[in-house]
Design an enzyme around this catalytic site. Structure first.
Site, mmCIF file in Angstrom:
data_model
loop_
_atom_site.group_PDB
_atom_site.id
_atom_site.type_symbol
_atom_site.label_atom_id
_atom_site.label_comp_id
_atom_site.label_asym_id
_atom_site.label_seq_id
_atom_site.Cartn_x
_atom_site.Cartn_y
_atom_site.Cartn_z
ATOM 1 N N GLY A 104 0.791 -1.226 0.000
ATOM 2 C CA GLY A 104 0.000 0.000 0.000
ATOM 3 C C GLY A 104 0.819 1.269 0.000
ATOM 4 O O GLY A 104 1.805 1.381 0.728
ATOM 5 N N SER A 105 0.429 2.265 -0.778
ATOM 6 C CA SER A 105 1.277 3.427 -0.956
ATOM 7 C C SER A 105 0.505 4.587 -1.571
ATOM 8 O O SER A 105 -0.715 4.572 -1.668
ATOM 9 C CB SER A 105 2.456 3.050 -1.856
ATOM 10 O OG SER A 105 1.980 2.425 -3.035
ATOM 11 N N ARG A 106 1.248 5.602 -2.021
ATOM 12 C CA ARG A 106 0.669 6.794 -2.637
ATOM 13 C C ARG A 106 1.566 7.240 -3.787
ATOM 14 O O ARG A 106 2.799 7.148 -3.704
ATOM 15 C CB ARG A 106 0.551 7.912 -1.593
ATOM 16 C CG ARG A 106 0.034 9.249 -2.123
ATOM 17 C CD ARG A 106 0.056 10.288 -1.008
ATOM 18 N NE ARG A 106 -0.250 11.629 -1.496
ATOM 19 C CZ ARG A 106 -1.395 12.267 -1.285
ATOM 20 N NH1 ARG A 106 -2.353 11.672 -0.596
ATOM 21 N NH2 ARG A 106 -1.584 13.491 -1.749
#
Length: 237
Positions: free
Chosen positions: A205-207
């Site tokens: 999970g990240s941006r």
């Protein structure tokens, strides 16, 4: 941790990577290291039969999740002239106007994209361009939905410039998340990319952020679901 070892100055094209392998090239190490043992254990437990075969559910689910995370589905790259495509899969979490962005040299708009662990995590080039600068910043691994994660988390920043005249600058920023422990970026200054070219990924999970001149026409808003390479997020004015 960051990974960048691509020194070839040849253009990175949208079709990069073997089309017959449906997995991210930067995830094959994990797939081989974890996938084969899980597959062996699953098959072994199934062959034992009886109650043992129910225990195979655990490793089978883990195997599926690992393969699912590193999947690399085929994408139809948008070829509409004058458009900018999404650099990542996920959900638009903010579209923010910035009074001044140094690399762009004036007002800018930042499009923030949140990637859950269920999204495809491969990053793609928003449009044809040349890499001008890259900058890796070590940091923390806060939840990517937290506002302060933008400044505090580990990140990789890539500054681009369009190839046509007059050149226009834009940037992509890969930001780690709570579970993301490795940012992969295969770009170096001087290298050129084509729209939709795969250039790296963030593992778990990240941006991802896309920073554009404020003069562009933004075509997305918070809450929109997008796909890297195929969803048009903005148009050059």
């Amino acid at each position: 941790m960051h990974s960048s070892n691509h020194n070839d100055t040849a253009p990175l094209k949208s079709s990069q990577g073997p089309a017959w392998i449906p997995f991210a090239p930067w995830g094959l190490w994990e797939l081989n290291l974890l996938g084969w043992p899980l597959l062996v254990v699953t098959v072994f437990l199934c062959r034992l039969g009886g109650l043992w075969q129910w225990l195979a559910v655990g490793p089978a689910v883990l195997l599926f999740l690992i393969a699912y995370f590193f999947r690399d589905p085929a994408r139809r790259i948008s070829q509409e002239p004058g458009t900018i495509v999404a650099p990542a899969d996920g959900t638009i979490v903010d579209v923010t106007l910035l009074d001044h962005y140094e690399f762009i040299g004036g007002p800018a708009v930042r499009i923030g994209i949140f990637l859950s662990i269920f999204n495809v995590h491969i990053n793609r080039a928003p449009c044809d361009g040349k890499v001008i600068e890259t900058f890796y910043k070590p940091g923390e691994f806060l939840n990517a939905l937290r506002a302060d994660s933008v400044e505090r988390n580990e990140s990789m920043w890539i500054g681009f410039q369009t190839l046509e005249s007059p050149p226009r600058r834009f940037a992509v920023r890969q930001i780690s998340g709570m579970f993301a422990k490795r940012i992969v970026c295969m770009l170096d200054p001087g290298q050129t990319v084509t729209r939709g070219a795969k250039f790296g990924m963030i593992k778990l999970g990240s941006r991802t952020e896309l920073i554009l001149p404020a003069s562009v026409e933004v075509l997305v808003r918070s809450g929109d679901k997008i796909n890297a390479g195929s969803t048009i997020v903005a148009r050059w004015s």
